[in-house]
Write a protein that holds these residues in place. Structure first.
Motif, PDB file in Angstrom:
ATOM      1  N   ILE A 227     -67.724  59.441  56.279  1.00 51.47           N
ATOM      2  CA  ILE A 227     -68.399  60.616  55.916  1.00 51.47           C
ATOM      3  C   ILE A 227     -67.440  61.429  55.026  1.00 51.47           C
ATOM      4  O   ILE A 227     -66.168  61.098  55.767  1.00 51.47           O
ATOM      5  N   VAL A 228     -67.461  62.142  54.312  1.00 56.54           N
ATOM      6  CA  VAL A 228     -66.389  62.125  52.918  1.00 56.54           C
ATOM      7  C   VAL A 228     -66.399  63.459  52.529  1.00 56.54           C
ATOM      8  O   VAL A 228     -67.667  64.524  52.326  1.00 56.54           O
ATOM      9  N   THR A 229     -65.277  64.311  52.459  1.00 60.38           N
ATOM     10  CA  THR A 229     -65.377  65.038  51.476  1.00 60.38           C
ATOM     11  C   THR A 229     -64.167  65.703  51.197  1.00 60.38           C
ATOM     12  O   THR A 229     -63.165  64.801  50.582  1.00 60.38           O
ATOM     13  N   SER A 230     -64.397  67.219  49.957  1.00 58.61           N
ATOM     14  CA  SER A 230     -62.804  67.072  49.053  1.00 58.61           C
ATOM     15  C   SER A 230     -62.846  68.145  48.937  1.00 58.61           C
ATOM     16  O   SER A 230     -62.175  69.025  48.608  1.00 58.61           O
ATOM     17  N   GLY A 231     -63.222  68.855  50.181  1.00 55.00           N
ATOM     18  CA  GLY A 231     -62.479  70.232  51.368  1.00 55.00           C
ATOM     19  C   GLY A 231     -61.256  70.002  51.807  1.00 55.00           C
ATOM     20  O   GLY A 231     -60.797  68.914  51.625  1.00 55.00           O
ATOM     21  N   GLU A 232     -60.395  71.478  51.190  1.00 55.99           N
ATOM     22  CA  GLU A 232     -59.028  70.989  51.103  1.00 55.99           C
ATOM     23  C   GLU A 232     -58.895  71.769  52.772  1.00 55.99           C
ATOM     24  O   GLU A 232     -59.001  72.622  53.401  1.00 55.99           O
ATOM     25  N   SER A 266     -63.906  65.807  41.719  1.00 52.47           N
ATOM     26  CA  SER A 266     -65.413  66.532  41.092  1.00 52.47           C
ATOM     27  C   SER A 266     -64.721  66.945  39.656  1.00 52.47           C
ATOM     28  O   SER A 266     -66.137  67.651  39.174  1.00 52.47           O
ATOM     29  N   ARG A 267     -63.971  66.085  39.233  1.00 51.52           N
ATOM     30  CA  ARG A 267     -64.042  66.602  37.833  1.00 51.52           C
ATOM     31  C   ARG A 267     -64.262  66.266  36.830  1.00 51.52           C
ATOM     32  O   ARG A 267     -64.078  64.332  37.378  1.00 51.52           O
ATOM     33  N   GLY A 275     -60.101  59.347  41.526  1.00 55.26           N
ATOM     34  CA  GLY A 275     -61.088  59.763  42.514  1.00 55.26           C
ATOM     35  C   GLY A 275     -61.734  58.422  43.586  1.00 55.26           C
ATOM     36  O   GLY A 275     -61.801  58.959  44.130  1.00 55.26           O
ATOM     37  N   THR A 276     -62.494  57.683  42.424  1.00 54.98           N
ATOM     38  CA  THR A 276     -63.405  56.711  42.152  1.00 54.98           C
ATOM     39  C   THR A 276     -62.494  55.848  43.512  1.00 54.98           C
ATOM     40  O   THR A 276     -63.151  55.341  44.455  1.00 54.98           O
ATOM     41  N   ALA A 277     -61.570  55.033  42.780  1.00 59.33           N
ATOM     42  CA  ALA A 277     -60.954  54.570  43.842  1.00 59.33           C
ATOM     43  C   ALA A 277     -60.526  55.409  45.217  1.00 59.33           C
ATOM     44  O   ALA A 277     -60.432  54.411  46.110  1.00 59.33           O
ATOM     45  N   LEU A 278     -60.170  56.617  45.314  1.00 56.03           N
ATOM     46  CA  LEU A 278     -60.041  56.491  47.175  1.00 56.03           C
ATOM     47  C   LEU A 278     -61.703  56.803  47.712  1.00 56.03           C
ATOM     48  O   LEU A 278     -61.241  56.520  48.890  1.00 56.03           O
TER      49      LEU A 278
END
Length: 288
Positions: A227-232, A266-267, A275-278
């Motif tokens: 599970i991955v999120t970009s929520g802070e 997201s940008r 971000g893709t690498a992470l």
């Protein structure tokens, strides 16, 4: 030979100020008589792109959250996600506006076009689309070589990631966009394309909406491995904490709950490859 050199030197001013024309992501032709000198950016990722190709000093207006690089914070604001100050934009006298076809209000974009100001709209659907925006804006701003270099860096990094993860075992992934309501992405969202590059399989790829609403039960049925999120974390609570209520969930059982910084993933700008690498590293955790 002497005559040729004289002609070349005589033409230098014309070459320096020559106009340019490109097609934006709507397929519309955008033509300028000379490189843009006063630009308004209507999306944070496009602000980043302009700085990345060396055209940041031409920015006279930008929207909220245009915060990278730090110099972008000094640019006057013309609005945000919910709309723009059209009078403010007109007062800045831009010779080019760059906007986001998929994220800016369509009605206001039409109003800006009615003002007669050249409008370039980007709308990258796949990772491979992103560097083409660098190149086209490079032509419109007279920054072709810098834009070409930025595009090459992006493509080279993407190719390296593709080679690294191409033959690895597929991993089932749930990407959480938002907490309440619980939002995810389908196969057509660009983050899903990044997921594919990493060997990830979007468990909600087949849903019809680009950013669909799901519920906890749907996630439990899908039983993702990661599970991955970009929520802070801390801003709206820990978005990943809700899943720890279900220790039988594969991603929870094996400790595969990951956060990738939102601005990186997201940008649709130069940092998307980071971000893709992470994201790839998070997905790869299931293989270890």
């Amino acid at each position: 030979m002497k005559t040729l050199l004289i002609c070349l030197f005589a033409c230098l001013p014309l070459l320096t100020h020559a106009g340019s024309a490109v097609h934006d992501d709507r397929g519309r032709r955008v033509a300028l008589p000379r490189p843009a000198q006063r630009i308004v950016s209507l999306a944070p990722h496009l602000t980043e792109v302009l700085f990345a190709i060396g055209a940041g000093k031409a920015l006279v207006g930008a929207v909220d959250y245009s915060d990278h690089p730090p110099a972008a914070l000094r640019i006057p604001r013309v609005g945000g996600y919910h709309g723009f100050d059209l009078e403010r934009i007109r007062a800045l006298k831009p010779d080019l506006i760059v906007g986001w076809a998929g994220g800016n209000p369509a009605q206001q974009l039409a109003q800006l076009e009615a003002l007669g100001i050249p409008l370039f709209l980007a709308d990258s659907k796949r990772l491979r689309d992103v560097p083409t925006v660098f190149e086209r804006l490079g032509l419109l701003t007279g920054r072709g070589p810098e834009a070409g270099a930025a595009a090459t860096r992006f493509r080279t990094q993407l190719a390296a990631l593709g080679q690294r993860y191409a033959a690895r075992k597929p991993v089932r992934v749930f990407y959480q966009v938002w907490d309440r309501p619980l939002l995810t992405i389908n196969r057509d969202q660009i983050i899903s394309d990044a997921m594919r590059l990493c060997g990830g399989v979007n468990v909600f790829a087949d849903l019809p909406a680009l950013v669909p609403t799901v519920d906890d039960e749907a996630v439990l049925r899908a039983d993702p491995e990661v599970i991955v999120t970009s929520g802070e974390p801390g801003a709206n609570g820990d978005w990943l904490a809700r899943w720890r209520r279900w220790p039988a969930l594969q991603a929870v059982r094996h400790g595969r709950l990951h956060t990738v910084p939102q601005d990186l993933l997201s940008r649709m700008g130069p940092r998307l490859v980071d971000g893709t690498a992470l994201l790839c590293q998070a997905i790869d955790s299931a293989r270890r």
